[in-house]
Write an enzyme that holds these catalytic residues in place. Structure first.
Site, PDB file in Angstrom:
ATOM      1  N   CYS B  86      -4.363   3.768   0.679  1.00 18.61           N
ATOM      2  CA  CYS B  86      -5.038   3.059   1.775  1.00 18.61           C
ATOM      3  C   CYS B  86      -6.239   3.874   2.271  1.00 18.61           C
ATOM      4  CB  CYS B  86      -4.033   2.753   2.874  1.00 18.61           C
ATOM      5  SG  CYS B  86      -4.582   1.456   3.992  1.00 18.61           S
ATOM      6  N   HIS B 203       0.928   0.324  -0.022  1.00 14.79           N
ATOM      7  CA  HIS B 203       1.642   1.526   0.424  1.00 14.79           C
ATOM      8  C   HIS B 203       2.968   1.708  -0.317  1.00 14.79           C
ATOM      9  CE1 HIS B 203      -0.776   2.557   4.032  1.00 14.79           C
ATOM     10  NE2 HIS B 203      -1.085   1.276   4.007  1.00 14.79           N
ATOM     11  N   GLU B 205       4.859   4.195  -0.296  1.00 14.38           N
ATOM     12  CA  GLU B 205       5.819   4.931   0.543  1.00 14.38           C
ATOM     13  C   GLU B 205       6.553   4.007   1.498  1.00 14.38           C
ATOM     14  OE1 GLU B 205       2.675   4.653   1.066  1.00 14.38           O
ATOM     15  OE2 GLU B 205       2.164   4.827   3.204  1.00 14.38           O
TER      16      GLU B 205
END
Lengths: 83, 233
Positions: B86, B203, B205
């Site tokens: 990002c 993302h 994560e």
């Protein structure tokens, strides 16, 4: 002392969704003659320099390194001597 | 394998990335303040999402001049892995470590939602456990993810197989409707030519554990570890 008035604009051919939104806003306000709107950034940078050549080279370097992203933006500037 | 999570003023996904590396992968992980000049102790450097320097001027434009980014450029030349997520992807573009630039989303809205991605290249350290054409469900959260590159640059990306992920629909079809931001050719993530730097807007994560609702993003983290294990076997 010099003041650089710097204009950073999206390169020709790069879509400007903000400009398009503003254009449709203007159209809805009755400004039917508006054919295009492009939105950019305006910056004023005050610098110490002894000559216009020196300040010009400095501002160009600032634009190339940080103030504009050459992948998507163009820039131009106007220089004024100030007190 | 040692992970470094770079923290800028305004980073806000650093803790999530730390958690993914430290707890999900179980690897030694450290936060790295952006003023650090020596990052040679790490095997993988993660540039997390957020709003470094408040996104002033352009997303990532100020962060790229930090000492940590100079160190990252050096370490990437030595073959270390760099993952920019990002805002991390935006910083990699601004720094020139990856080609292209980010424009405002074409609809001008901030989009925070799950998206489907088609894995386009599994011959990278970040995707080696996946299959080309595999569809992953990973969240996005950005207002400037409209990837732009000129025609020549795009041809170069394709020639060197640098497109890692593209936005697609549930079936893996690349359609205009599945493009959340106007990105050229639905591009969601790219690598450098050498393949050791990946930038992606989604993302991974945030999709690395069942408790988060989806584990598809774990593929990126586990692939990194697998790659490192293979070269150190």
């Amino acid at each position: 002392m010099w003041r650089a008035k710097i204009f950073v604009t999206l390169r020709e051919g790069v879509l400007d969704p903000q400009g398009q939104a503003v254009r449709s806003g203007l159209m809805s306000q009755g400004f039917k003659a508006v054919s295009d709107v492009r939105i950019g950034k305006y910056m004023e940078v005050t610098v110490e320099a002894t000559s216009i050549d020196e300040v010009s080279a400095m501002v160009r370097a600032m634009c190339e390194r940080l103030l504009a992203n050459p992948v998507m933006e163009d820039y131009h500037f106007i220089l004024e001597e100030v007190q | 394998m040692k992970f470094g999570i770079v923290v800028f003023p305004g980073s806000n996904c650093d803790v999530d990335c730390y958690h993914a590396a430290k707890e999900v992968l179980g690897q030694p992980t450290e936060y790295v303040w952006h003023q650090e000049q020596d990052l040679s102790r790490f095997d993988c450097l993660v540039i997390p999402g957020g709003f470094s320097y408040g996104d002033y001027l352009r997303c990532g434009a100020i962060a790229r001049f930090s000492p940590a980014m100079e160190a990252i450029a050096r370490e990437s030349e030595r073959g270390k892995l760099v993952l920019g997520i990002c805002n991390g992807f935006q910083i990699l573009l601004e720094s020139g470590l990856l080609p292209g630039a980010m424009l405002r989303n074409n609809h001008l809205q901030f989009r925070c939602e799950e998206r489907h991605l088609r894995l386009e290249n599994n011959r990278t350290p970040f995707t080696n456990l996946g299959e080309v054409g595999q569809v992953l469900r990973i969240p996005i959260a950005h207002a400037e993810g409209n990837y732009f590159i000129d025609e020549n640059g795009l041809a170069e990306l394709k020639r060197h197989n640098q497109i890692a992920f593209r936005y697609c629909d549930e079936q893996g079809r690349i359609t205009p409707e599945s493009n959340p931001n106007g990105s050229i050719e639905n591009i969601a993530g790219i690598t450098n030519r050498r393949g050791n730097i990946l930038g992606m807007m989604p993302h991974p994560e945030r999709a690395a554990e069942a408790i988060l609702g989806c584990t598809d993003g774990k593929l990126v983290w586990v692939s990194i570890l697998k790659w490192w294990g293979d070269i150190h076997a």
